[in-house]
Design a protein around this motif. Structure first.
Motif, PDB file in Angstrom:
ATOM      1  N   GLY A 151       0.819  -1.209   0.000  1.00 31.48           N
ATOM      2  CA  GLY A 151       0.000   0.000   0.000  1.00 31.48           C
ATOM      3  C   GLY A 151       0.851   1.256   0.000  1.00 31.48           C
ATOM      4  O   GLY A 151       2.068   1.205   0.201  1.00 31.48           O
ATOM      5  N   ARG A 152       0.181   2.378  -0.243  1.00 33.33           N
ATOM      6  CA  ARG A 152       0.858   3.678  -0.146  1.00 33.33           C
ATOM      7  C   ARG A 152       0.960   4.045   1.322  1.00 33.33           C
ATOM      8  O   ARG A 152      -0.023   3.937   2.058  1.00 33.33           O
ATOM      9  CB  ARG A 152       0.059   4.735  -0.905  1.00 33.33           C
ATOM     10  N   ALA A 153       2.108   4.535   1.733  1.00 33.84           N
ATOM     11  CA  ALA A 153       2.391   4.752   3.153  1.00 33.84           C
ATOM     12  C   ALA A 153       1.371   5.657   3.849  1.00 33.84           C
ATOM     13  O   ALA A 153       0.749   5.251   4.838  1.00 33.84           O
ATOM     14  CB  ALA A 153       3.798   5.317   3.314  1.00 33.84           C
ATOM     15  N   LEU A 154       1.184   6.864   3.345  1.00 33.69           N
ATOM     16  CA  LEU A 154       0.340   7.809   4.075  1.00 33.69           C
ATOM     17  C   LEU A 154      -1.134   7.413   4.012  1.00 33.69           C
ATOM     18  O   LEU A 154      -1.885   7.614   4.959  1.00 33.69           O
ATOM     19  CB  LEU A 154       0.562   9.235   3.574  1.00 33.69           C
ATOM     20  N   HIS A 155      -1.506   6.823   2.907  1.00 31.80           N
ATOM     21  CA  HIS A 155      -2.864   6.311   2.753  1.00 31.80           C
ATOM     22  C   HIS A 155      -3.127   5.239   3.815  1.00 31.80           C
ATOM     23  O   HIS A 155      -4.170   5.229   4.483  1.00 31.80           O
ATOM     24  CB  HIS A 155      -3.001   5.743   1.337  1.00 31.80           C
ATOM     25  N   MET A 156      -2.170   4.347   3.987  1.00 27.18           N
ATOM     26  CA  MET A 156      -2.326   3.275   4.978  1.00 27.18           C
ATOM     27  C   MET A 156      -2.311   3.825   6.404  1.00 27.18           C
ATOM     28  O   MET A 156      -3.043   3.355   7.270  1.00 27.18           O
ATOM     29  CB  MET A 156      -1.241   2.215   4.805  1.00 27.18           C
ATOM     30  N   ALA A 157      -1.465   4.824   6.641  1.00 35.89           N
ATOM     31  CA  ALA A 157      -1.394   5.420   7.978  1.00 35.89           C
ATOM     32  C   ALA A 157      -2.744   6.040   8.336  1.00 35.89           C
ATOM     33  O   ALA A 157      -3.234   5.889   9.461  1.00 35.89           O
ATOM     34  CB  ALA A 157      -0.288   6.470   8.022  1.00 35.89           C
ATOM     35  N   ALA A 158      -3.358   6.719   7.369  1.00 36.29           N
ATOM     36  CA  ALA A 158      -4.657   7.345   7.605  1.00 36.29           C
ATOM     37  C   ALA A 158      -5.732   6.277   7.804  1.00 36.29           C
ATOM     38  O   ALA A 158      -6.547   6.371   8.716  1.00 36.29           O
ATOM     39  CB  ALA A 158      -5.016   8.259   6.433  1.00 36.29           C
ATOM     40  N   ARG A 159      -5.711   5.249   6.958  1.00 39.17           N
ATOM     41  CA  ARG A 159      -6.721   4.194   7.054  1.00 39.17           C
ATOM     42  C   ARG A 159      -6.637   3.487   8.406  1.00 39.17           C
ATOM     43  O   ARG A 159      -7.641   3.080   8.961  1.00 39.17           O
ATOM     44  CB  ARG A 159      -6.523   3.198   5.913  1.00 39.17           C
ATOM     45  N   ARG A 160      -5.425   3.363   8.936  1.00 37.87           N
ATOM     46  CA  ARG A 160      -5.261   2.707  10.235  1.00 37.87           C
ATOM     47  C   ARG A 160      -5.397   3.670  11.405  1.00 37.87           C
ATOM     48  O   ARG A 160      -5.122   3.319  12.543  1.00 37.87           O
ATOM     49  CB  ARG A 160      -3.892   2.042  10.305  1.00 37.87           C
ATOM     50  N   LYS A 161      -5.741   4.916  11.095  1.00 36.62           N
ATOM     51  CA  LYS A 161      -5.925   5.932  12.134  1.00 36.62           C
ATOM     52  C   LYS A 161      -4.710   6.057  13.037  1.00 36.62           C
ATOM     53  O   LYS A 161      -4.815   6.109  14.270  1.00 36.62           O
ATOM     54  CB  LYS A 161      -7.179   5.642  12.961  1.00 36.62           C
ATOM     55  N   MET A 162      -3.551   6.113  12.434  1.00 39.33           N
ATOM     56  CA  MET A 162      -2.330   6.326  13.202  1.00 39.33           C
ATOM     57  C   MET A 162      -2.312   7.767  13.710  1.00 39.33           C
ATOM     58  O   MET A 162      -2.991   8.632  13.161  1.00 39.33           O
ATOM     59  CB  MET A 162      -1.092   6.004  12.342  1.00 39.33           C
ATOM     60  N   SER A 163      -1.552   8.019  14.763  1.00 37.80           N
ATOM     61  CA  SER A 163      -1.582   9.339  15.405  1.00 37.80           C
ATOM     62  C   SER A 163      -0.921  10.400  14.521  1.00 37.80           C
ATOM     63  O   SER A 163      -0.166  10.078  13.592  1.00 37.80           O
ATOM     64  CB  SER A 163      -0.855   9.275  16.745  1.00 37.80           C
ATOM     65  N   GLU A 204       1.434  12.403  15.361  1.00 38.46           N
ATOM     66  CA  GLU A 204       2.890  12.326  15.543  1.00 38.46           C
ATOM     67  C   GLU A 204       3.486  11.277  14.608  1.00 38.46           C
ATOM     68  O   GLU A 204       4.507  11.505  13.971  1.00 38.46           O
ATOM     69  CB  GLU A 204       3.273  11.942  16.990  1.00 38.46           C
ATOM     70  N   GLU A 205       2.821  10.125  14.576  1.00 39.17           N
ATOM     71  CA  GLU A 205       3.327   9.050  13.713  1.00 39.17           C
ATOM     72  C   GLU A 205       3.303   9.470  12.245  1.00 39.17           C
ATOM     73  O   GLU A 205       4.249   9.214  11.500  1.00 39.17           O
ATOM     74  CB  GLU A 205       2.489   7.773  13.897  1.00 39.17           C
ATOM     75  N   ILE A 206       2.216  10.122  11.856  1.00 44.33           N
ATOM     76  CA  ILE A 206       2.099  10.541  10.454  1.00 44.33           C
ATOM     77  C   ILE A 206       3.160  11.584  10.101  1.00 44.33           C
ATOM     78  O   ILE A 206       3.788  11.520   9.040  1.00 44.33           O
ATOM     79  CB  ILE A 206       0.658  11.036  10.154  1.00 44.33           C
ATOM     80  N   LEU A 207       3.402  12.495  11.039  1.00 42.94           N
ATOM     81  CA  LEU A 207       4.445  13.511  10.833  1.00 42.94           C
ATOM     82  C   LEU A 207       5.810  12.837  10.663  1.00 42.94           C
ATOM     83  O   LEU A 207       6.591  13.178   9.765  1.00 42.94           O
ATOM     84  CB  LEU A 207       4.463  14.469  12.031  1.00 42.94           C
ATOM     85  N   MET A 208       6.064  11.852  11.533  1.00 44.09           N
ATOM     86  CA  MET A 208       7.331  11.123  11.472  1.00 44.09           C
ATOM     87  C   MET A 208       7.472  10.402  10.127  1.00 44.09           C
ATOM     88  O   MET A 208       8.530  10.433   9.497  1.00 44.09           O
ATOM     89  CB  MET A 208       7.362  10.139  12.656  1.00 44.09           C
ATOM     90  N   LEU A 209       6.377   9.781   9.661  1.00 45.69           N
ATOM     91  CA  LEU A 209       6.418   9.080   8.372  1.00 45.69           C
ATOM     92  C   LEU A 209       6.734  10.052   7.237  1.00 45.69           C
ATOM     93  O   LEU A 209       7.491   9.742   6.312  1.00 45.69           O
ATOM     94  CB  LEU A 209       5.079   8.374   8.094  1.00 45.69           C
ATOM     95  N   LYS A 210       6.139  11.254   7.327  1.00 43.58           N
ATOM     96  CA  LYS A 210       6.398  12.270   6.294  1.00 43.58           C
ATOM     97  C   LYS A 210       7.857  12.710   6.332  1.00 43.58           C
ATOM     98  O   LYS A 210       8.519  12.818   5.298  1.00 43.58           O
ATOM     99  CB  LYS A 210       5.497  13.488   6.508  1.00 43.58           C
ATOM    100  N   GLN A 211       8.366  12.950   7.561  1.00 46.71           N
ATOM    101  CA  GLN A 211       9.754  13.408   7.698  1.00 46.71           C
ATOM    102  C   GLN A 211      10.740  12.376   7.169  1.00 46.71           C
ATOM    103  O   GLN A 211      11.784  12.721   6.626  1.00 46.71           O
ATOM    104  CB  GLN A 211      10.065  13.732   9.159  1.00 46.71           C
ATOM    105  N   LYS A 212      10.375  11.112   7.343  1.00 46.97           N
ATOM    106  CA  LYS A 212      11.278  10.051   6.873  1.00 46.97           C
ATOM    107  C   LYS A 212      10.963   9.607   5.443  1.00 46.97           C
ATOM    108  O   LYS A 212      11.475   8.596   4.979  1.00 46.97           O
ATOM    109  CB  LYS A 212      11.209   8.862   7.826  1.00 46.97           C
ATOM    110  N   ASN A 213      10.114  10.382   4.766  1.00 46.55           N
ATOM    111  CA  ASN A 213       9.758  10.109   3.370  1.00 46.55           C
ATOM    112  C   ASN A 213       9.230   8.700   3.122  1.00 46.55           C
ATOM    113  O   ASN A 213       9.670   8.013   2.193  1.00 46.55           O
ATOM    114  CB  ASN A 213      10.957  10.361   2.446  1.00 46.55           C
TER     115      ASN A 213
END
Ligand code: F6P
Length: 258
Positions: free
Chosen positions: A159-171, A173-182
């Protein structure tokens, strides 16, 4: 004309498999972002691949969740024979998906269609570490975890990272970290950057990425132009025995400029 198309597709499949350095690619015509029936076709190819790659024995097949997996599961047909018995298990405990998209549901549907057996892994989300540790002592859970660790086939999507993070309702902070780490890709609860390096892991039980190396049959099912980047990133370090079932739209986008 049809033969030209067929050979053209074979060339594309070969090129993509060589590009990733994996065992094989199987490519459907079209773009699964636009047509659900192409994902159903992935399911037909998956069914053929299972039949071909696991001709006999007592197989343990571990499946992941997601919308792709839920659709392809419905396409399996009877795979039981005198020589072959399949047991389907979820590859990893619930990683925040809706019930019908969970690995538990996918493996039960696969087992039903393929006339095999299945075992579910009942581990709720959001447990305290202490409860979690004691659950891991439960014989019924240990039994399934033991089966998972002996799987000789793993079926998963990407899956696409940010799409999956949103679908799993990650926090946030976690989403920001995922973005920072590309982060660009997600599979098995792991997040990957463009180079296919793991940058984050959702803490859950089941198959670990390093255990995949020893699984003889691995089938990845993911397509659509929108997933091209994610597929490309994950495949950088995918186990070499992996087969990828995808579509023309993803394949062309991946090979653009390659
Ligand atoms: O959550 C399970 C999972 O297999 C993920 O590992 C993967 O990123 C995702 O589902 C794919 O979902 P979909 O098929 O809906 O794009």
């Amino acid at each position: 004309k049809m033969m030209d198309q067929l050979f053209g597709m074979h060339r594309l499949e070969k090129r993509l498999a060589d590009h990733f350095g994996i065992a094989r690619c199987v490519i459907s015509t079209g773009d699964s972002d636009r047509q659900r029936k192409i994902i159903e076709e992935f399911g037909d190819y998956l069914n053929e691949a299972l039949d071909f790659l696991l001709p006999e024995g007592n197989n343990i097949i571990a499946a992941m969740g997601g919308t792709t997996m839920a659709i392809v599961a419905e396409r399996l047909t009877n795979l039981e024979s005198e020589k072959r018995h399949n047991l389907f298990v979820p590859a990893r405990g619930g990683i925040g998906e809706a019930v019908n998209l969970q690995a538990n549901s996918v493996s039960s549907v696969m087992a039903m269609r393929a006339n095999g057996d299945y075992r579910a892994l009942y581990v709720p989300e959001q447990l305290s570490p202490a409860t979690y540790r004691s659950l891991l002592q439960e014989p019924s859970i240990l039994e399934v975890l033991n089966l998972i660790s002996h799987a000789n086939c793993v079926i998963h999507s990407i899956g696409r990272a940010l799409h999956m993070a949103a679908r799993r309702k990650m926090s946030e902070e976690e989403i920001l970290m995922l973005k920072q780490k590309n982060a660009v890709a997600e599979s098995f609860g792991y997040f990957f950057n463009e180079n296919g390096e793991v940058i984050y892991k959702v803490p859950k039980i089941g198959i670990e990425l390093n255990e995949l190396q020893d699984v003889p049959v691995i089938l990845a099912v993911a397509g659509g132009k929108s997933k091209a980047k994610a597929i490309k990133a994950y495949m950088k370090n995918a186990p070499k025995q992996t087969w990828l079932i995808t579509d023309e739209a993803a394949a062309n986008e991946i090979l653009k400029g390659a």
